[in-house]
Structures are given as structure tokens and as C-alpha cells.
Design a protein around this motif. Structure first.
Motif, PDB file in Angstrom:
ATOM      1  N   TYR A  28      70.092 -22.534   2.973  1.00 24.78           N
ATOM      2  CA  TYR A  28      71.454 -21.930   3.070  1.00 24.78           C
ATOM      3  C   TYR A  28      71.764 -22.074   4.479  1.00 24.78           C
ATOM      4  O   TYR A  28      72.464 -21.263   5.138  1.00 24.78           O
ATOM      5  N   ASP A  29      71.423 -23.311   5.129  1.00 26.01           N
ATOM      6  CA  ASP A  29      71.639 -23.594   6.655  1.00 26.01           C
ATOM      7  C   ASP A  29      71.106 -22.957   7.534  1.00 26.01           C
ATOM      8  O   ASP A  29      71.178 -23.110   8.606  1.00 26.01           O
ATOM      9  N   GLY A  30      70.025 -21.946   7.148  1.00 28.04           N
ATOM     10  CA  GLY A  30      69.131 -21.367   7.826  1.00 28.04           C
ATOM     11  C   GLY A  30      69.712 -20.473   9.069  1.00 28.04           C
ATOM     12  O   GLY A  30      70.721 -20.211   9.156  1.00 28.04           O
ATOM     13  N   LEU A  31      68.931 -19.826   9.776  1.00 23.17           N
ATOM     14  CA  LEU A  31      69.085 -19.033  10.853  1.00 23.17           C
ATOM     15  C   LEU A  31      68.770 -19.634  12.166  1.00 23.17           C
ATOM     16  O   LEU A  31      67.265 -20.021  12.135  1.00 23.17           O
ATOM     17  N   SER A  32      69.303 -19.722  13.133  1.00 18.74           N
ATOM     18  CA  SER A  32      68.822 -20.315  14.578  1.00 18.74           C
ATOM     19  C   SER A  32      67.559 -19.323  14.954  1.00 18.74           C
ATOM     20  O   SER A  32      67.586 -18.144  15.180  1.00 18.74           O
ATOM     21  N   ALA A  33      66.514 -19.910  15.282  1.00 16.14           N
ATOM     22  CA  ALA A  33      65.180 -19.666  15.877  1.00 16.14           C
ATOM     23  C   ALA A  33      64.547 -18.500  15.026  1.00 16.14           C
ATOM     24  O   ALA A  33      64.099 -17.401  15.317  1.00 16.14           O
ATOM     25  N   VAL A  34      64.741 -18.496  13.783  1.00 16.94           N
ATOM     26  CA  VAL A  34      63.971 -17.518  12.879  1.00 16.94           C
ATOM     27  C   VAL A  34      63.205 -18.178  11.919  1.00 16.94           C
ATOM     28  O   VAL A  34      63.862 -19.260  11.126  1.00 16.94           O
ATOM     29  N   TYR A  35      62.150 -17.958  11.725  1.00 12.10           N
ATOM     30  CA  TYR A  35      60.976 -18.890  10.826  1.00 12.10           C
ATOM     31  C   TYR A  35      60.350 -18.149   9.736  1.00 12.10           C
ATOM     32  O   TYR A  35      60.068 -16.744  10.123  1.00 12.10           O
ATOM     33  N   ASP A  36      60.098 -18.575   8.791  1.00 15.54           N
ATOM     34  CA  ASP A  36      58.993 -17.943   7.863  1.00 15.54           C
ATOM     35  C   ASP A  36      57.788 -18.567   7.990  1.00 15.54           C
ATOM     36  O   ASP A  36      57.835 -19.846   8.128  1.00 15.54           O
ATOM     37  N   TYR A  37      56.763 -18.086   7.413  1.00 17.89           N
ATOM     38  CA  TYR A  37      55.586 -18.572   7.469  1.00 17.89           C
ATOM     39  C   TYR A  37      55.339 -19.479   6.354  1.00 17.89           C
ATOM     40  O   TYR A  37      55.722 -19.149   5.209  1.00 17.89           O
ATOM     41  N   ALA A  38      54.891 -20.690   6.330  1.00 20.33           N
ATOM     42  CA  ALA A  38      54.663 -21.546   5.369  1.00 20.33           C
ATOM     43  C   ALA A  38      53.322 -21.454   4.922  1.00 20.33           C
ATOM     44  O   ALA A  38      52.787 -20.509   5.349  1.00 20.33           O
ATOM     45  N   GLN A  39      52.656 -22.316   4.163  1.00 14.14           N
ATOM     46  CA  GLN A  39      51.307 -22.100   3.271  1.00 14.14           C
ATOM     47  C   GLN A  39      50.403 -21.960   4.308  1.00 14.14           C
ATOM     48  O   GLN A  39      49.611 -21.114   4.406  1.00 14.14           O
ATOM     49  N   ASN A  40      50.151 -22.828   5.436  1.00 18.50           N
ATOM     50  CA  ASN A  40      49.266 -22.820   6.337  1.00 18.50           C
ATOM     51  C   ASN A  40      49.445 -21.524   7.138  1.00 18.50           C
ATOM     52  O   ASN A  40      48.410 -20.922   7.842  1.00 18.50           O
ATOM     53  N   GLY A  41      50.495 -21.357   7.490  1.00 20.55           N
ATOM     54  CA  GLY A  41      50.857 -20.081   8.602  1.00 20.55           C
ATOM     55  C   GLY A  41      50.602 -18.772   7.911  1.00 20.55           C
ATOM     56  O   GLY A  41      49.845 -17.743   8.480  1.00 20.55           O
ATOM     57  N   VAL A  42      50.674 -18.475   6.542  1.00 21.23           N
ATOM     58  CA  VAL A  42      50.146 -17.639   5.880  1.00 21.23           C
ATOM     59  C   VAL A  42      48.744 -17.412   5.784  1.00 21.23           C
ATOM     60  O   VAL A  42      48.370 -16.170   6.022  1.00 21.23           O
ATOM     61  N   GLU A  43      48.055 -18.333   5.585  1.00 19.95           N
ATOM     62  CA  GLU A  43      46.584 -18.275   5.933  1.00 19.95           C
ATOM     63  C   GLU A  43      45.960 -18.101   7.108  1.00 19.95           C
ATOM     64  O   GLU A  43      45.195 -17.393   7.184  1.00 19.95           O
ATOM     65  N   LEU A  44      46.693 -18.583   8.101  1.00 19.84           N
ATOM     66  CA  LEU A  44      46.358 -18.334   9.319  1.00 19.84           C
ATOM     67  C   LEU A  44      46.500 -16.901   9.842  1.00 19.84           C
ATOM     68  O   LEU A  44      45.514 -16.316  10.349  1.00 19.84           O
ATOM     69  N   LYS A  45      47.767 -16.291   9.495  1.00 23.56           N
ATOM     70  CA  LYS A  45      48.014 -15.036   9.692  1.00 23.56           C
ATOM     71  C   LYS A  45      47.153 -14.249   9.078  1.00 23.56           C
ATOM     72  O   LYS A  45      46.546 -13.306   9.479  1.00 23.56           O
ATOM     73  N   LYS A  46      46.357 -14.471   7.792  1.00 26.24           N
ATOM     74  CA  LYS A  46      45.642 -13.741   6.776  1.00 26.24           C
ATOM     75  C   LYS A  46      44.265 -13.805   7.778  1.00 26.24           C
ATOM     76  O   LYS A  46      43.589 -12.781   7.745  1.00 26.24           O
TER      77      LYS A  46
END
Length: 157
Positions: A28-46
Motif C-alpha cells: 500500500y505504498d509503505g510507510l517511510s522508515a517503518v519496517y516489518d520483520y521478514a522470515q530471517n528477521g523473525v528467526e533472528l529476533k526469536k
């Protein structure tokens, strides 16, 4: 400042490319400087969360872990000491210009003492072989006893 911006952009680009983050609401055109965890980010955070839990809760006999809400009745925060008495004493090293938390320094020093004691125990284990009795050695060897006494004394301060 331009160097920092370039570095930040390259880190973000790398994190996107390798599946650690996605721009939030990208479709939806995104939000500037706001990110969601992707598959590897979720694993790293876990993995970081699990490592933290093991280091801070499971490796200490006197710690009980709970998962509670951050929003609590003010009386709860007061009773836990977070309102009146909570502080992290800091120590400034004037030579290196670094600041350290006192409890971290205490834990690091106690761990060094523990490592020294374990080295003595391992040397004795290698020397005595199958006849080695760890409990007896720890309670009778003066060097190991002094290391462990230092550790106990240091934690009680």
C-alpha cells in the motif's frame, strides 16, 4: 553525515535482500522508515530472545521468569521498587571514556574467578583420572576454596 546515510542505506538494503526486513505496508505504498520483520528477521529476533531468556533467567537459580504486561497498576511498579528505589549504578572509566554498569562489572569479575576455579578442577581431574572426586576436591583444595569464597564474597557486597 553523508557517510552515515550511505551506511544506513546499505545496511537496510542488505537486510531487505537477505530477508530480515520488509518495508511496512509495502503493498500500500509503505510507510517511510517503518519496517516489518521478514522470515530471517523473525528467526533472528526469536534466537536473540531465547538466548536472552537462557542467560538472564534459566542460568540463575534465584531468578524466576514471567511474561507480564508492561501496563500495570502503579502500585505494582511501586511495590517492585521500580518507582522509588530502582537505579543502575554506573561507573565511568576516565582513561577509556567508557561507562559501565556496576552489576555487569561484578558479574564479569565473578565469572573470571569461576573460570579460574574450573581450570584448577579440570587440571586435578586430568591428574587423578577416574579416582577424581569433584565434591571432595572443591571442599578440600585451598586454591579452589579461595576462588569460590571470593566469588561468594563478591556477590554478597
Amino acid at each position: 553525515m553523508a557517510k552515515q546515510d550511505d551506511l544506513f542505506k546499505s545496511v537496510i538494503s542488505h537486510a531487505k535482500e537477505y530477508g530480515f526486513i520488509f518495508p511496512s505496508s509495502e503493498i500500500y505504498d509503505g510507510l517511510s522508515a517503518v519496517y516489518d520483520y521478514a522470515q530471517n528477521g523473525v528467526e533472528l529476533k526469536k534466537n536473540i530472545r531465547e538466548y536472552w531468556w537462557k542467560a538472564m533467567v534459566q542460568m540463575h537459580e534465584n531468578i524466576v521468569g514471567i511474561d507480564a504486561a508492561i501496563f500495570m497498576h502503579p502500585t505494582t511498579w511501586k511495590a517492585s521498587g521500580h518507582v522509588d528505589a530502582f537505579s543502575d549504578p554506573l561507573i565511568d572509566n576516565k582513561d577509556s571514556k567508557k561507562r559501565y554498569r556496576a552489576d555487569v562489572l561484578v558479574e564479569d569479575y565473578a565469572e573470571k574467578i569461576n573460570i579460574k576455579a574450573e581450570k584448577e578442577i579440570e587440571k586435578a581431574k586430568a591428574r587423578f583420572g577416574d579416582a577424581f572426586n569433584r565434591e571432595e576436591f572443591v571442599t578440600t583444595n585451598e586454591r579452589v576454596k579461595s576462588y569460590l569464597d571470593q566469588k561468594i564474597l563478591f556477590y554478597s557486597v
